[in-house]
Design an enzyme around this catalytic site. Structure first.
Site, PDB file in Angstrom:
ATOM      1  N   ARG A 157       0.822  -1.217   0.000  1.00 46.99           N
ATOM      2  CA  ARG A 157       0.000   0.000   0.000  1.00 46.99           C
ATOM      3  C   ARG A 157       0.853   1.262   0.000  1.00 46.99           C
ATOM      4  O   ARG A 157       0.415   2.316  -0.465  1.00 46.99           O
ATOM      5  CB  ARG A 157      -0.998  -0.046   1.157  1.00 46.99           C
ATOM      6  N   GLU A 174       2.687  -6.534  13.865  1.00 48.58           N
ATOM      7  CA  GLU A 174       1.646  -6.635  14.896  1.00 48.58           C
ATOM      8  C   GLU A 174       1.128  -8.075  14.907  1.00 48.58           C
ATOM      9  O   GLU A 174       0.701  -8.588  15.920  1.00 48.58           O
ATOM     10  CB  GLU A 174       0.508  -5.648  14.591  1.00 48.58           C
TER      11      GLU A 174
HETATM   12  P1  AMP Z   1       4.004  -2.325  12.061  1.00 46.85           P
HETATM   13  O1  AMP Z   1       5.289  -2.866  11.509  1.00 46.85           O
HETATM   14  O2  AMP Z   1       3.558  -3.043  13.291  1.00 46.85           O
HETATM   15  O3  AMP Z   1       4.069  -0.822  12.254  1.00 46.85           O
HETATM   16  O4  AMP Z   1       2.873  -2.641  10.980  1.00 46.85           O
HETATM   17  C1  AMP Z   1       2.708  -1.810   9.879  1.00 46.85           C
HETATM   18  C2  AMP Z   1       2.451  -2.591   8.618  1.00 46.85           C
HETATM   19  O5  AMP Z   1       1.540  -3.676   8.821  1.00 46.85           O
HETATM   20  C3  AMP Z   1       1.827  -1.685   7.594  1.00 46.85           C
HETATM   21  O6  AMP Z   1       2.431  -1.973   6.332  1.00 46.85           O
HETATM   22  C4  AMP Z   1       0.353  -2.029   7.605  1.00 46.85           C
HETATM   23  O7  AMP Z   1      -0.136  -2.110   6.297  1.00 46.85           O
HETATM   24  C5  AMP Z   1       0.246  -3.384   8.312  1.00 46.85           C
HETATM   25  N1  AMP Z   1      -0.663  -3.372   9.484  1.00 46.85           N
HETATM   26  C6  AMP Z   1      -0.308  -3.651  10.776  1.00 46.85           C
HETATM   27  N2  AMP Z   1      -1.360  -3.578  11.602  1.00 46.85           N
HETATM   28  C7  AMP Z   1      -2.411  -3.229  10.836  1.00 46.85           C
HETATM   29  C8  AMP Z   1      -3.809  -2.969  11.122  1.00 46.85           C
HETATM   30  N3  AMP Z   1      -4.304  -3.059  12.359  1.00 46.85           N
HETATM   31  N4  AMP Z   1      -4.589  -2.613  10.076  1.00 46.85           N
HETATM   32  C9  AMP Z   1      -4.080  -2.506   8.816  1.00 46.85           C
HETATM   33  N5  AMP Z   1      -2.804  -2.735   8.496  1.00 46.85           N
HETATM   34  C10 AMP Z   1      -1.966  -3.101   9.482  1.00 46.85           C
END
Ligand code: AMP
Length: 175
Positions: free
Chosen positions: A58, A95
């Site tokens: 995205r 996450e």
């Molecule tokens: P993080 O590395 O934990 O900051 O996760 C960010 C990445 O995971 C981004 O590329 C988001 O597209 C995806 N992502 C993580 N959690 C979510 C969520 N709750 N909703 C949508 N996308 C998420």
């Protein structure tokens, strides 16, 4: 324009307990997409940058539009095994699970100032891994921009501690 009304929340995707913040409903909305890109560009104009980097997938949609508007080149940061040339890689915690991102070794030139774009910051692990790839290439990550920030996960902290300016257009705090 209230961008947050264009984000769709899908509970328990891709795993039970995750509230998935779906930006596709914003992307398909002409005025919403334009407003989001315009606001990212407004932040981007505050810092001098040489190149825009976007995180698969995205981050490509948003990063490409922002790079075009800023008149800069675009560098893709991709999931493991997708880039055809010689790469450097960095693994990170999500996450939900673990993953790795890669960058072409010669994509970011030493000394280049970089603007990083992704759709969402949760724990910040993905953006931090991307920032490490940029640093290992000799680039300087000036600013990281996101549409959505999951505030309670405090993902921006590690980036800010490294001196990186962080902005998000929409913040979710809890449910
Ligand atoms: P993080 O590395 O934990 O900051 O996760 C960010 C990445 O995971 C981004 O590329 C988001 O597209 C995806 N992502 C993580 N959690 C979510 C969520 N709750 N909703 C949508 N996308 C998420």
């Amino acid at each position: 324009m209230h961008l947050e009304t264009l984000i769709r929340t899908i509970p328990d995707y891709p795993k039970p307990g995750i509230m998935f913040r779906d930006i596709t409903t914003l992307l398909e909305h002409a005025e919403g997409f334009k407003t989001a890109v315009d606001r990212l560009v407004d932040y981007g104009l505050k810092r001098e940058v040489d190149v825009v980097a976007g995180i698969e997938a995205r981050g490509f949609i948003l990063g490409g539009a922002v790079a075009y508007r800023l008149g800069k080149g675009f560098v893709p940061i991709r999931k493991k095994g997708k880039l055809p040339g010689e790469t450097i890689g960095q693994s990170y915690d999500l996450e939900y699970g673990t993953d790795a991102v890669e960058l072409h070794v010669d994509a970011v030139k030493p000394g280049q100032k970089v603007l990083l774009i992704d759709d969402l910051i949760a724990t910040g692990g993905t953006a931090l891994a991307a920032s490490q790839l940029i640093k290992r290439s000799g680039g300087v990550l000036e600013q990281a921009l996101f549409i959505v920030e999951l505030v309670e996960l405090q993902g921006r902290m590690d980036l800010e501690e490294m001196g990186i300016e962080v902005h998000s257009l929409i913040q979710f705090d809890g449910e």
